[in-house]
Design a protein around this motif. Structure first.
Motif, PDB file in Angstrom:
ATOM      1  N   MET A 107       0.831  -1.203   0.000  1.00 10.63           N
ATOM      2  CA  MET A 107       0.000   0.000   0.000  1.00 10.63           C
ATOM      3  C   MET A 107       0.868   1.257   0.000  1.00 10.63           C
ATOM      4  SD  MET A 107      -3.281   0.917   2.243  1.00 10.63           S
ATOM      5  CE  MET A 107      -4.002   2.555   2.308  1.00 10.63           C
ATOM      6  N   VAL A 108       1.954   1.223   0.780  1.00 10.43           N
ATOM      7  CA  VAL A 108       2.866   2.370   0.825  1.00 10.43           C
ATOM      8  C   VAL A 108       3.408   2.662  -0.568  1.00 10.43           C
ATOM      9  CG1 VAL A 108       5.085   3.207   1.712  1.00 10.43           C
ATOM     10  CG2 VAL A 108       3.514   2.011   3.228  1.00 10.43           C
ATOM     11  N   ASP A 109       3.819   1.611  -1.275  1.00 13.68           N
ATOM     12  CA  ASP A 109       4.376   1.813  -2.613  1.00 13.68           C
ATOM     13  C   ASP A 109       3.349   2.419  -3.562  1.00 13.68           C
ATOM     14  OD1 ASP A 109       6.849   0.976  -1.869  1.00 13.68           O
ATOM     15  OD2 ASP A 109       6.599  -1.087  -2.561  1.00 13.68           O
ATOM     16  N   SER A 110       2.096   2.014  -3.413  1.00 17.89           N
ATOM     17  CA  SER A 110       1.110   2.607  -4.323  1.00 17.89           C
ATOM     18  C   SER A 110       0.818   4.060  -3.956  1.00 17.89           C
ATOM     19  CB  SER A 110      -0.169   1.774  -4.392  1.00 17.89           C
ATOM     20  OG  SER A 110      -0.548   1.369  -3.130  1.00 17.89           O
ATOM     21  N   ILE A 111       0.926   4.380  -2.664  1.00 16.10           N
ATOM     22  CA  ILE A 111       0.767   5.785  -2.274  1.00 16.10           C
ATOM     23  C   ILE A 111       1.901   6.620  -2.863  1.00 16.10           C
ATOM     24  CG2 ILE A 111       0.946   7.366  -0.300  1.00 16.10           C
ATOM     25  CD1 ILE A 111      -0.638   5.203   1.276  1.00 16.10           C
ATOM     26  N   LEU A 112       3.101   6.050  -2.834  1.00 13.20           N
ATOM     27  CA  LEU A 112       4.252   6.781  -3.368  1.00 13.20           C
ATOM     28  C   LEU A 112       4.169   6.951  -4.886  1.00 13.20           C
ATOM     29  CD1 LEU A 112       7.089   5.216  -1.204  1.00 13.20           C
ATOM     30  CD2 LEU A 112       6.221   7.550  -1.069  1.00 13.20           C
ATOM     31  N   SER A 113       3.402   6.060  -5.524  1.00 11.77           N
ATOM     32  CA  SER A 113       3.292   6.175  -6.981  1.00 11.77           C
ATOM     33  C   SER A 113       2.417   7.357  -7.395  1.00 11.77           C
ATOM     34  CB  SER A 113       2.753   4.877  -7.586  1.00 11.77           C
ATOM     35  OG  SER A 113       1.384   4.749  -7.287  1.00 11.77           O
ATOM     36  N   LEU A 114       1.684   7.925  -6.463  1.00  9.02           N
ATOM     37  CA  LEU A 114       0.940   9.152  -6.750  1.00  9.02           C
ATOM     38  C   LEU A 114       1.877  10.327  -6.519  1.00  9.02           C
ATOM     39  CD1 LEU A 114      -1.553   7.175  -6.263  1.00  9.02           C
ATOM     40  CD2 LEU A 114      -2.754   9.208  -5.545  1.00  9.02           C
ATOM     41  N   LYS A 115       2.302  10.921  -7.612  1.00  8.98           N
ATOM     42  CA  LYS A 115       3.376  11.912  -7.507  1.00  8.98           C
ATOM     43  C   LYS A 115       2.862  13.335  -7.357  1.00  8.98           C
ATOM     44  CE  LYS A 115       6.855   9.058  -8.185  1.00  8.98           C
ATOM     45  NZ  LYS A 115       7.430   8.558  -6.949  1.00  8.98           N
ATOM     46  N   GLU A 116       1.562  13.512  -7.174  1.00 15.64           N
ATOM     47  CA  GLU A 116       1.043  14.874  -7.188  1.00 15.64           C
ATOM     48  C   GLU A 116       1.645  15.759  -6.106  1.00 15.64           C
ATOM     49  OE1 GLU A 116      -2.343  12.507  -6.832  1.00 15.64           O
ATOM     50  OE2 GLU A 116      -3.393  14.035  -5.674  1.00 15.64           O
ATOM     51  N   TYR A 117       1.688  17.044  -6.437  1.00 11.70           N
ATOM     52  CA  TYR A 117       2.284  18.033  -5.545  1.00 11.70           C
ATOM     53  C   TYR A 117       1.321  18.399  -4.427  1.00 11.70           C
ATOM     54  CZ  TYR A 117       4.592  22.298  -4.031  1.00 11.70           C
ATOM     55  OH  TYR A 117       5.210  23.250  -3.275  1.00 11.70           O
ATOM     56  N   ASN A 118       0.047  18.543  -4.790  1.00 12.65           N
ATOM     57  CA  ASN A 118      -0.960  18.870  -3.777  1.00 12.65           C
ATOM     58  C   ASN A 118      -1.388  17.581  -3.095  1.00 12.65           C
ATOM     59  OD1 ASN A 118      -1.550  21.826  -4.382  1.00 12.65           O
ATOM     60  ND2 ASN A 118      -1.730  20.854  -6.380  1.00 12.65           N
ATOM     61  N   ARG A 119      -0.769  17.301  -1.977  1.00 10.02           N
ATOM     62  CA  ARG A 119      -1.016  16.004  -1.346  1.00 10.02           C
ATOM     63  C   ARG A 119      -2.043  16.129  -0.235  1.00 10.02           C
ATOM     64  NH1 ARG A 119       2.358  12.607  -3.569  1.00 10.02           N
ATOM     65  NH2 ARG A 119       1.758  10.875  -2.266  1.00 10.02           N
ATOM     66  N   TYR A 120      -3.230  15.673  -0.523  1.00 11.78           N
ATOM     67  CA  TYR A 120      -4.259  15.637   0.498  1.00 11.78           C
ATOM     68  C   TYR A 120      -4.373  14.177   0.920  1.00 11.78           C
ATOM     69  CZ  TYR A 120      -8.653  16.321   2.846  1.00 11.78           C
ATOM     70  OH  TYR A 120      -9.632  16.357   3.798  1.00 11.78           O
ATOM     71  N   SER A 121      -3.638  13.797   1.979  1.00 12.27           N
ATOM     72  CA  SER A 121      -3.450  12.359   2.189  1.00 12.27           C
ATOM     73  C   SER A 121      -4.719  11.585   2.500  1.00 12.27           C
ATOM     74  CB  SER A 121      -2.353  12.049   3.203  1.00 12.27           C
ATOM     75  OG  SER A 121      -2.340  12.892   4.259  1.00 12.27           O
ATOM     76  N   LYS A 122      -5.685  12.218   3.171  1.00 10.69           N
ATOM     77  CA  LYS A 122      -6.934  11.487   3.412  1.00 10.69           C
ATOM     78  C   LYS A 122      -7.523  11.002   2.093  1.00 10.69           C
ATOM     79  CE  LYS A 122      -8.570  13.099   7.816  1.00 10.69           C
ATOM     80  NZ  LYS A 122      -7.578  14.117   8.163  1.00 10.69           N
TER      81      LYS A 122
END
Ligand code: UDP
Ligand code: MG
Length: 301
Positions: A163-178
């Motif tokens: 799951m962590v790796d897939s979160i890291l694959s989202l490279k967007e600058y505006n990170r709204y983690s929820k």
């Protein structure tokens, strides 16, 4: 042996870190598992970095930013640098009880989940209007966005490496983690607990900051505000036709009424322009591809 990484964003937390470290170290030691603690000093202006450097423990890593980049950036940095098979993110002020970590870990290993999240069921100790607006926010965003945001969900969670790796694959600058956590999906089990007040120091979130953060969440995960303009223009077209008919019947004397209606429509127009502006502003940030954070100092490599 499995390794667990704990990612901890810290901004001006000199008072909380020693207390947190003591508790979390005890907890992790009792778990008989390999672990690392990654503290991110998010451009603190107090002794946060000094305190982190003084912890003589090979399990403790720190990343110090060149300035304050915000909690989302700090979490991203931690996820980026951690090496655990399981990764937890949590606040340093002990509002996220470390005693839950062993339970989360056991549940994650035993049951078929990818993530154990936490949500607080009460908002005790929080100003009433803040709770009210928070509830409103979750109601609205869940109506207008495709990703589900859980009311009261905290950033305190334990995830699998996958799951962590897939979160890291989202490279967007505006990170709204929820939103990002929900976007990547996976199976999440929610643990619930009552709100706990922070152990030391004070909250970094003013009402204004939270308001801006809410707008960010909406803009990042919903295009509905852009559709509002179509709804408004339809409404104003229909009402202008109705008005025209009324005026043809009554004669053209209601100048003031017309003026106020005009003003009203203009205010809607400006609102819509503003909404578009916010999205355009976000596009510029994404297009520039600036780094999400800049490291000034670290003991990672
Ligand atoms: N934090 C951060 N950068 C910021 C603001 C906060 O890294 O710009 C950290 C802070 O040190 C804490 C966590 O994020 O560990 C949550 O912050 P806080 O307790 O102020 O938020 P609250 O619990 O009141 O929502
Ligand atoms: Mg807190």
């Amino acid at each position: 042996m499995n390794k667990i990484s704990i990612v901890v964003p810290c901004y001006n937390e000199e008072a909380s870190i020693p207390i947190f470290y003591k508790v979390i170290e005890e907890t992790l030691k009792s778990m008989k598992i390999d672990y690392e603690l990654i503290f991110i000093d998010d451009g603190s202006k107090d002794k946060t970095l000094e305190i982190l450097k003084n912890i003589k423990d090979k399990h403790v890593k720190y990343i110090s930013f060149s300035r304050n980049f915000g909690k989302e950036a700090a979490i991203y940095a931690g996820l980026n640098e951690c090496s655990g098979d399981f990764v937890a993110t949590m606040d340093v002020d002990l509002q996220d009880p470390p005693s839950l970590i062993p339970i989360m870990y056991e549940t994650l290993k035993k049951e078929d989940f990818d993530c154990i999240g936490t949500r607080r069921v009460t908002r005790k100790g929080e100003p009433k209007i803040r709770s009210f607006f928070a509830r409103m926010f979750y109601k609205i965003i869940n109506k207008i966005s495709n990703v589900e945001m859980v009311d009261g969900a905290r950033d305190f969670r334990l995830m699998t490496r996958q799951m962590v790796d897939s979160i890291l694959s989202l490279k967007e600058y505006n990170r709204y983690s929820k939103g990002i956590f929900s976007f990547v999906g996976f199976k999440t089990k929610w643990l619930e607990y009552e709100n706990i007040e922070r152990v030391a120091g004070e909250t970094k979130w003013s009402f204004f900051k939270l308001f801006i953060y809410a707008i960010e969440g909406i803009v990042a995960f919903s295009n509905f505000p852009l559709i509002i303009s179509i709804i408004f223009s339809t409404l104003s077209f229909v009402s202008s036709i109705i008005l025209l008919i009324i005026m043809i019947i009554n004669g053209f004397k209601e100048l003031l009424v017309i003026l106020s209606i005009l003003l009203f429509i203009f205010s809607l127009l400006f609102l819509i322009l503003g909404i578009i502006g916010v999205y355009v502003g976000k596009i510029i940030l994404e297009v520039r591809k600036r780094p999400i954070y800049v490291v000034r100092e670290s003991n990672l490599r």
